[in-house]
Structures are given as C-alpha cells and as structure tokens.
Design an enzyme around this catalytic site. Structure first.
Site, PDB file in Angstrom:
ATOM      1  N   ASP A  43      -2.623  73.290   2.184  1.00 49.31           N
ATOM      2  CA  ASP A  43      -2.345  72.248   3.183  1.00 49.31           C
ATOM      3  C   ASP A  43      -1.194  72.659   4.102  1.00 49.31           C
ATOM      4  O   ASP A  43      -0.881  71.963   5.069  1.00 49.31           O
ATOM      5  CB  ASP A  43      -2.092  70.884   2.517  1.00 49.31           C
ATOM      6  CG  ASP A  43      -0.859  70.881   1.628  1.00 49.31           C
ATOM      7  OD1 ASP A  43      -0.280  71.959   1.396  1.00 49.31           O
ATOM      8  OD2 ASP A  43      -0.481  69.788   1.159  1.00 49.31           O
ATOM      9  N   ASP A  82      -6.863  72.987  -1.268  1.00 50.87           N
ATOM     10  CA  ASP A  82      -5.697  72.152  -1.542  1.00 50.87           C
ATOM     11  C   ASP A  82      -6.003  70.694  -1.232  1.00 50.87           C
ATOM     12  O   ASP A  82      -6.424  70.365  -0.108  1.00 50.87           O
ATOM     13  CB  ASP A  82      -4.554  72.629  -0.617  1.00 50.87           C
ATOM     14  CG  ASP A  82      -3.212  72.613  -1.282  1.00 50.87           C
ATOM     15  OD1 ASP A  82      -3.115  72.193  -2.454  1.00 50.87           O
ATOM     16  OD2 ASP A  82      -2.241  73.049  -0.629  1.00 50.87           O
ATOM     17  N   LYS A 111      -6.376  72.344  -5.859  1.00 53.08           N
ATOM     18  CA  LYS A 111      -4.969  72.341  -6.262  1.00 53.08           C
ATOM     19  C   LYS A 111      -4.364  71.003  -5.876  1.00 53.08           C
ATOM     20  O   LYS A 111      -4.720  70.436  -4.834  1.00 53.08           O
ATOM     21  CB  LYS A 111      -4.203  73.481  -5.570  1.00 53.08           C
ATOM     22  CG  LYS A 111      -2.719  73.481  -5.893  1.00 53.08           C
ATOM     23  CD  LYS A 111      -2.018  74.743  -5.410  1.00 53.08           C
ATOM     24  CE  LYS A 111      -1.605  74.720  -3.958  1.00 53.08           C
ATOM     25  NZ  LYS A 111      -0.733  73.603  -3.562  1.00 53.08           N
ATOM     26  N   GLU A 113      -0.468  68.573  -6.199  1.00 56.35           N
ATOM     27  CA  GLU A 113       0.979  68.692  -6.410  1.00 56.35           C
ATOM     28  C   GLU A 113       1.506  67.631  -7.382  1.00 56.35           C
ATOM     29  O   GLU A 113       1.140  66.462  -7.285  1.00 56.35           O
ATOM     30  CB  GLU A 113       1.706  68.552  -5.064  1.00 56.35           C
ATOM     31  CG  GLU A 113       1.400  69.685  -4.111  1.00 56.35           C
ATOM     32  CD  GLU A 113       2.239  69.643  -2.828  1.00 56.35           C
ATOM     33  OE1 GLU A 113       3.151  68.792  -2.712  1.00 56.35           O
ATOM     34  OE2 GLU A 113       1.958  70.478  -1.949  1.00 56.35           O
ATOM     35  N   GLU A 180       6.781  76.722  -7.152  1.00 56.76           N
ATOM     36  CA  GLU A 180       7.334  76.993  -5.813  1.00 56.76           C
ATOM     37  C   GLU A 180       8.846  76.745  -5.788  1.00 56.76           C
ATOM     38  O   GLU A 180       9.318  75.657  -6.177  1.00 56.76           O
ATOM     39  CB  GLU A 180       6.628  76.116  -4.762  1.00 56.76           C
ATOM     40  CG  GLU A 180       7.188  76.320  -3.356  1.00 56.76           C
ATOM     41  CD  GLU A 180       6.311  75.801  -2.240  1.00 56.76           C
ATOM     42  OE1 GLU A 180       5.181  75.349  -2.506  1.00 56.76           O
ATOM     43  OE2 GLU A 180       6.774  75.859  -1.086  1.00 56.76           O
TER      44      GLU A 180
HETATM   45  O1  KIV Z   1      -0.163  74.895   1.033  1.00 54.05           O
HETATM   46  C1  KIV Z   1       0.245  75.985   0.637  1.00 54.05           C
HETATM   47  O2  KIV Z   1       0.227  76.998   1.355  1.00 54.05           O
HETATM   48  C2  KIV Z   1       0.765  76.062  -0.708  1.00 54.05           C
HETATM   49  C3  KIV Z   1       1.373  77.371  -1.140  1.00 54.05           C
HETATM   50  C4  KIV Z   1       2.692  77.548  -0.518  1.00 54.05           C
HETATM   51  C5  KIV Z   1       1.444  77.483  -2.611  1.00 54.05           C
HETATM   52  O3  KIV Z   1       0.705  75.119  -1.431  1.00 54.05           O
END
Ligand code: KIV
Length: 274
Positions: A43, A82, A111, A113, A180
């Site tokens: 994202d 994401d 993914k 968070e 991160e």
């Molecule tokens: O959105 C993204 O690019 C990320 C990475 C930095 C892990 O979540």
C-alpha cells in the site's frame, strides 16, 4: 515460483528470502526477469505511485487494480497483496470481500498490519485457504496513532509487546511476518523466537529476509532518504539524462533519424514521378 512452505524452508536452511515491492505491469516484467523470490504490491503505492502523503489514502479498488497489473507482468513470482487501511477492520463480509478482491486480482497471499484485533480474522482466512503475512513494528497505516514514522520497540516495554504480537500472529496462522523499523537486536530475538520467517525493512541483517521499495532501491525517489534504504542505482538521474538527451535530439532534428522512421517504396516512386 516459491510457495508459502518455501519461506519456512529457506528460514530453516539459513537462506535469505528476497522481496521487493512492485506496483505496475512494466516494473513487474522487469522483476520477473530477476531471481527475486517474491513481490509485495504494498500500500506504499499510495505514496510512490499516487503521491499521497501516507498509505492511509490507499483503497481496496486501487490495490486490486495494481495487484492485477503486477500479476499480468510477474507471472513467475509469488505475489503478496497488501490489505489497505481499515479494509480488514469492518464486518466479516466486508473484510472477506477485500481479501477476495486481492486474491482474485492475482495475489497468492495477503498482508495486513498489526496483531491486536486481527488474529481472529487471520485464523478465518487461514481456514479459508488464504495465506496471510503479518506486519508489525512501524506499521505505516498507524502513522497518526504512532505520531509519525519512528523506530518502534526501543523501550523494554514496547520490545516485549512486539515479541508478544509476533507470537500471536504466528499462533493465528500467519506464514511470515514483516518487521519494519525495529532495532536489529529485537529483530534478531523475534526471528529466533518464531518458527515462521521474518522479513525485515529497517530491522537489521538478522531477519530471515529483506524487503525494499522498488523506487527506493532503484533511486527513483529523490525525496525519501531514510537510513535503512540502500540506493543500488541513481535511477532518477539515469531517467533525467535519457529524457534530456531525447529532448535535445528532437530540438536539433536528430531524432527521429532514418533508423527510427518508416520508409515507403510507393511514396518514393510517387515522389520520383512527380
Ligand atoms: O507497503 C509497503 O511497501 C510495505 C513494505 C514497506 C513492507 O508494507
């Protein structure tokens, strides 16, 4: 193409997992020519591709569109899509619809968070056939709650909380975890504690893998220079030089030359008869 079991196999073998973000078809074709293990349609595209100030502006429709473009280009890569801000914090139906949009766009995993409030949903996804990658530490979707982009886990208390979150995500069924912007020793501890693979960004050298943003690695983003980014080429300057050369050739009439123009025998004959 690797699959989710290869993440653990690589961890067990001490082989690093390599990941890059990618957001569009042309870049995906380039990534597909490399030996990189996996691609994240992050994202972060909200910032890198759309110029927004944070990732909070990313929507599921935008994420699905970019995921589909990457999937068309990077046919041999394991693609993680994401889930954007709040898209997995609604009703179960809406959350599942968001996941469905990314998976049907071509992602092989999603993914999300944070751990708190997500573990039940992660379990539901794992039970439904969707591999989930976790993401803790500096979670950019929490930027306003975190008060900016700061290294996380610097105090004993916050380090303990991150270790607990990592274990909770593993327990819930995540197949891997992004760490991160956390201190290297904390990343090393979490990596040792977990059976699943850790992928670091700003988390030092001891995670099981590394991820960098496409634009950062290639030096395309001149504005953003955090400590953890290594620019492998000065891409912005290479592009500027090429565009300047083209502009200069057009202005002096050197482009297009015969090599880059279409000849036509008919037109040449007609011209000679005239
Ligand atoms: O959105 C993204 O690019 C990320 C990475 C930095 C892990 O979540």
């Amino acid at each position: 193409m690797i699959n989710i079991f290869d993440f653990n196999k690589k961890k067990a073998a001490g082989e690093k997992i390599t990941m890059i973000t990618c957001y569009d078809y042309t870049s995906a074709l380039i990534c597909d020519k490399t030996s990189i293990d996996t691609i994240l349609v992050g994202d972060s595209l909200s910032m890198t591709m759309h110029g927004h100030p944070t990732t909070v502006q990313a929507t599921i429709d935008v994420m699905a569109m970019h995921t589909a473009a990457v999937a068309r280009g990077a046919k041999s890569k394991f693609i993680v899509g994401d889930l954007p801000f709040l898209s997995y914090r609604k009703s179960l139906t809406e959350n599942v619809n968001a996941v469905q949009a990314l998976m049907q766009a071509g992602a092989h995993a999603v993914k999300l968070e944070g751990a708190s409030g997500n573990t039940g949903f992660i379990q539901h996804l794992a039970d439904s056939g969707v591999p989930v990658m976790g993401h803790i530490g500096l979670t950019p979707q929490f930027v306003h709650l975190l008060g900016g982009y700061h290294v996380q886990g610097k105090t004993d208390e916050s380090a303990k909380r991150l270790i607990e979150e990592a274990l909770a995500l593993q327990e819930a069924g995540c197949f891997a975890l992004v760490l991160e912007c956390v201190p290297s020793d904390l990343a090393r501890t979490i990596t040792k504690e977990l059976k699943i693979a850790t992928i670091g960004i700003g988390a030092g050298p001891d995670t099981d893998g590394q991820v960098l943003v496409f634009q950062d690695l290639l030096g395309l983003n001149t504005e953003f220079k955090p400590k953890f980014v290594k620019k492998y080429i000065n891409g912005a300057q290479i592009f500027v030089d090429a565009i300047e050369e083209y502009t200069e050739e057009v202005r002096r009439g050197a482009f297009p030359d015969a090599d880059h123009s279409f000849g036509s025998k008919k037109v040449a004959k007609a011209a000679s008869r005239a």
